[in-house]
Scaffold this active site. Structure first.
Site, mmCIF file in Angstrom:
data_model
loop_
_atom_site.group_PDB
_atom_site.id
_atom_site.type_symbol
_atom_site.label_atom_id
_atom_site.label_comp_id
_atom_site.label_asym_id
_atom_site.label_seq_id
_atom_site.Cartn_x
_atom_site.Cartn_y
_atom_site.Cartn_z
ATOM 1 N N GLU A 125 2.340 5.061 -4.012
ATOM 2 C CA GLU A 125 2.322 6.062 -5.221
ATOM 3 C C GLU A 125 3.694 6.715 -5.479
ATOM 4 O OE1 GLU A 125 -0.149 5.594 -2.806
ATOM 5 O OE2 GLU A 125 -1.259 4.316 -4.193
ATOM 6 N N ASP A 149 0.856 -1.247 -0.117
ATOM 7 C CA ASP A 149 0.020 -0.068 -0.017
ATOM 8 C C ASP A 149 0.936 1.229 0.007
ATOM 9 O OD1 ASP A 149 -2.601 1.458 0.451
ATOM 10 O OD2 ASP A 149 -2.486 1.434 2.279
ATOM 11 N N ASP A 195 -9.012 3.334 -1.937
ATOM 12 C CA ASP A 195 -9.821 3.930 -0.851
ATOM 13 C C ASP A 195 -11.284 4.361 -1.535
ATOM 14 O OD1 ASP A 195 -7.954 3.389 0.752
ATOM 15 O OD2 ASP A 195 -7.417 5.335 1.300
HETATM 16 C C1 GLC Z 1 -4.753 3.423 2.938
HETATM 17 C C2 GLC Z 1 -4.986 1.830 2.205
HETATM 18 C C3 GLC Z 1 -6.107 1.488 3.218
HETATM 19 C C4 GLC Z 1 -5.468 0.964 4.473
HETATM 20 C C5 GLC Z 1 -4.934 2.292 5.149
HETATM 21 C C6 GLC Z 1 -4.107 2.057 6.447
HETATM 22 O O1 GLC Z 1 -5.733 4.195 3.301
HETATM 23 O O2 GLC Z 1 -5.617 2.367 0.931
HETATM 24 O O3 GLC Z 1 -6.382 0.366 2.465
HETATM 25 O O4 GLC Z 1 -6.457 0.445 5.256
HETATM 26 O O5 GLC Z 1 -4.132 3.037 4.348
HETATM 27 O O6 GLC Z 1 -3.147 1.058 6.151
#
Ligand code: GLC
Length: 748
Positions: free
Chosen positions: A410, A407, A481
């Site tokens: 980007e 995650d 998200d």
């Molecule tokens: C970001 C991710 C989400 C995750 C969060 C905390 O917002 O997109 O899926 O739960 O970070 O790690």
């Protein structure tokens, strides 16, 4: 493009060099259907990141340079090029498909300072990308084009009338219809014209780029980029699936996943302790909702330090994972790229010592902020950094971790965006963030995939949020998200269909919505719409109401269970489709236009889709609706629930009370099914069921151990089935694995 007269040409094997007065252009015949066009305005010897090997094959082609014009012809296409690099691609029937637009762009009137101030005062965004780009090519709009692909972009199936940017962006706010960019950059579009053959364009340039599908003007569409080369692949085919096959031939296909990874996953940011995870896991079993993993979001780490474990809240390392594995749960955890800047923390210390982190232009390690506070960014473009990162996964794998969720790659940053001049590498070549940004997630996923593969010997489960074209070779994706709103439920259909046609056959959305509060009706409709997703996970954010189905009462639990079970029934079919996808790139979840492109009714169908060729799914995506219009294409379709046979080529009104997902089976098809289980591995899959639609039907089925790479050595079975005159005939196309004890016929 003002590069003057075409002066001479040179042909060398499959490569042709065109010399214009001011510049050179290269053409490369990759196959009879694929031609690469390169204007090396930045770098002549650019090595693609998306396309890893030389994909060109010996191809006969004709090449002529006469009266100042070049004409290149393969058995499938013709390309004509003239002065100033004006060009036209023509199909084998002589129809012009793609041609440069000779006029100027119709840039909007620039805002006066006064107007800007006024707009700003009310909070409008006045950032204005109203300029010619450094790299730019305009294509004439014939008017009959439909545009598909582009990965995860928002909006509808057909991208006509929208402008998008390729710049991986962490967007926690509501993803609205005309968002320029989300997390992924896949500069690939398939163009279907009403006349002529379909074609694809892949612009292989990782810098910030722009694709406008006639939003600016109905006279043209364009591609622009802030830097890099104009480097694109033109792909032609007889039908859309050929284009997907060619694109995935170039950029690669998703490898076979482990079977369990396709099952159901439950998640929340955050289940804040071992006790939370254990409780949710038990509740899944108590409610008899099949489930493979309750995933570990960032809270499991010690102070958000990657590759660590918070023993205080999550119990001694490995114990919880082991305990839950006895009940069939597999462990999957999140790993972010940002490494906490913290002396004494092994990952930071090692990275500093080995010089593995990105630096600013003064040579200092670049620091921004993510979850752990001050954080530094691994320079994933270097192989040695990826190897080191991959090996770090031993710390997790040794505890029993089986899947990794990448995650914030980007890469995300909380103290403003990373400046474009932060120094990174691609291989040994020093470059900066402006080139690396869009491939940062790609390199991270590659590191994770290769590391986990080496450590476990199994087919790794990697899920990533950010990626570039070609990342499908290493990772599944989810759409980031989203929110608990009906527009996001609706959007998942075009979004996943376009991702599927852009190579990402393993993909899903956060079921129920990540941000915002879900509700019984929305969650019920979401699990229905997602029932055939290849990545199948309910996930939501801190601060939102709990989103496990039992939070919404028994009726929701029943509906939820029904569709998770349905997913498990069709697991062998989904697995089969992924096997086929390895060969052809064909998506699992596909828009109707993919299979019925001669039927204009399918061109802009945003609210229904096909799963393979056999199943048509038309979820309810409107609040309050209990009926919906469904378009059935040619053929005969069998209502899965009522068994009614309906002729295609018409719209019908389907009954869809809250617990019904309208779905139809194509007459003449055979679809493999398993009896639902609580988790993959609970019982041996010793019986295959075949859903047979019609009196005469055909199908195939693939079977292997669902875990490792033995299938590559022939340890698999390939069945082909024919059902006629009340009898099933089974032929083993390949036999290399233990066969089912029983194959049952289920007629519909
Ligand atoms: C970001 C991710 C989400 C995750 C969060 C905390 O917002 O997109 O899926 O739960 O970070 O790690």
């Amino acid at each position: 493009m003002n590069i003057g007269k075409l002066q001479n040409t040179k042909k060398n094997n499959n490569r042709v060099e065109l010399t214009f007065e001011k510049s050179k252009i290269y053409l490369e015949v990759i196959t009879e259907n694929i031609v690469r066009v390169l204007n090396p305005c930045w770098k002549e010897d650019y090595e693609s990141i998306a396309i890893e090997k030389d994909k060109s094959v010996d191809t006969d082609f004709n090449f002529e340079f006469k009266s100042g014009k070049v004409c290149l012809t393969t058995s499938s296409l013709k390309l004509e090029i003239g002065d100033n690099f004006t060009f036209t691609f023509i199909d084998k029937n002589g129809i012009e498909l793609l041609t440069t637009y000779s006029g100027e762009r119709k840039l909007r009137q620039t805002l006066s300072e006064k107007s800007k101030k006024l707009l700003e005062a009310e909070g409008h965004d006045v950032a204005d990308e109203n300029k010619d780009y450094k790299v730019q090519v305009l294509f004439k709009r014939f008017g009959d084009e439909y545009f598909y692909g582009m990965g995860d972009k928002t909006g509808f199936l057909n991208k006509n009338g929208y402008k998008y940017e390729n710049w991986n962006s962490d967007i926690p706010q509501l993803h609205h219809e005309n968002m320029p960019a989300l997390y992924k950059s896949i500069p690939y579009v398939m163009v279907k014209k009403r006349s002529g053959q379909p074609f694809g364009l892949f612009f292989d340039n990782t810098f910030h780029s722009y694709m406008d599908f006639s939003k600016e003007s109905s006279d043209y569409y364009y591609y622009g980029a802030d830097n890099g080369n104009l480097d694109f692949y033109f792909m032609i085919g007889d039908k859309l699936p050929d284009i997907v096959e060619e694109y995935s031939y170039l950029t690669g296909r998703a490898p076979m996943p482990q079977l369990w990874t396709l099952g159901y996953h439950q998640c929340r940011w955050g289940y804040e302790s071992a006790e939370d995870i254990r409780r949710i896991a038990h509740k899944m079993r108590e409610n008899k909702i099949p489930c493979e993993s309750v995933q570990y979001d960032i809270d499991y780490m010690e102070g958000y330090r990657v590759f660590t474990w918070d023993e205080e809240n999550y119990e001694p390392k490995g114990e919880l994972i082991k305990e839950l594995s006895k009940d069939g749960f597999k462990a999957v955890c999140i790993i972010d790229p940002g490494v906490k800047k913290d002396e004494g923390y092994f990952c930071y210390d090692e990275g500093v010592e080995k010089d593995f982190f990105a630096k600013d232009t003064d040579g200092e390690i670049y620091v921004n902020e993510v979850w752990p506070g001050d954080a530094v960014y691994p320079d994933f473009g270097r192989k040695e950094v990826r190897d080191w990162w991959g090996e770090n996964h031993k710390r997790l794998a040794n505890m029993g971790m089986q899947g990794i969720w990448n995650d914030m790659n980007e890469p995300a940053s909380f103290r403003g965006p990373l400046p474009l001049d932060v120094q990174f590498h691609i291989g040994d070549r020093l470059t900066d963030h402006s080139e690396v940004h869009n491939v940062y997630g790609h390199f991270m996923s590659k590191a994770t995939f290769e590391g986990m593969k080496k450590i476990t010997g199994k087919r790794p489960l990697v899920i990533t949020r950010a990626c570039y074209a070609g990342t499908q070779k290493y990772s599944a994706v989810w759409t980031g998200d989203n929110q608990s709103v009906w527009s996001h439920l609706r959007m998942l259909i075009p979004q996943l269909c376009n991702l599927g046609m852009s190579g990402f056959t393993i993909a899903g959305t956060d079921i129920g919505g990540f941000g915002g509060d879900s509700n019984p009706e929305l969650l019920s409709r979401w699990i229905e719409a997602a029932a055939f997703c290849t990545f199948f996970r309910n996930h939501c954010a801190k601060g939102q109401i709990m989103q496990e189905p039992w939070e919404f009462g028994n009726k929701t639990v029943d509906i939820y269970r029904k569709y998770v079970e349905l997913h498990y029934r069709f697991l062998p079919y989904i697995y089969d489709l992924l096997r086929i996808s390895q060969e052809t790139g064909a998506p699992v979840m596909r828009p109707l236009v993919y299979s019925y492109e001669n039927d204009p009714n399918t061109y802009e169908l945003n609210d229904e889709f096909l799963v393979g060729d056999n199943i048509l799914v038309a979820p309810v995506v409107e609040q309050g609706a209990t009926k919906r219009m469904v378009y059935l294409p040619e053929g005969t379709w069998v209502d899965y629930w009522t068994k009614e046979r309906i002729s295609g080529g018409q719209y019908i009104i389907a009954d869809a009370p809250l617990d019904v997902l309208p779905m139809y089976i194509r007459e003449g098809s055979i679809t493999p099914m398993y009896a639902p289980v609580q988790y993959v591995g609970e019982k041996k899959y010793d019986t295959l069921e075949l859903l047979i639609a019609g009196d005469t039907a055909y199908g195939t089925h693939y079977q292997d151990n669902g875990e490792d790479y033995k299938y590559l050595d022939g340890e698999y079975n390939m069945y082909s089935f024919k059902y006629a005159d009340g009898k099933l005939e089974t032929t083993m196309e390949h036999e290399g694995y233990e066969r089912y004890d029983d194959i049952k016929v289920v007629r519909i």
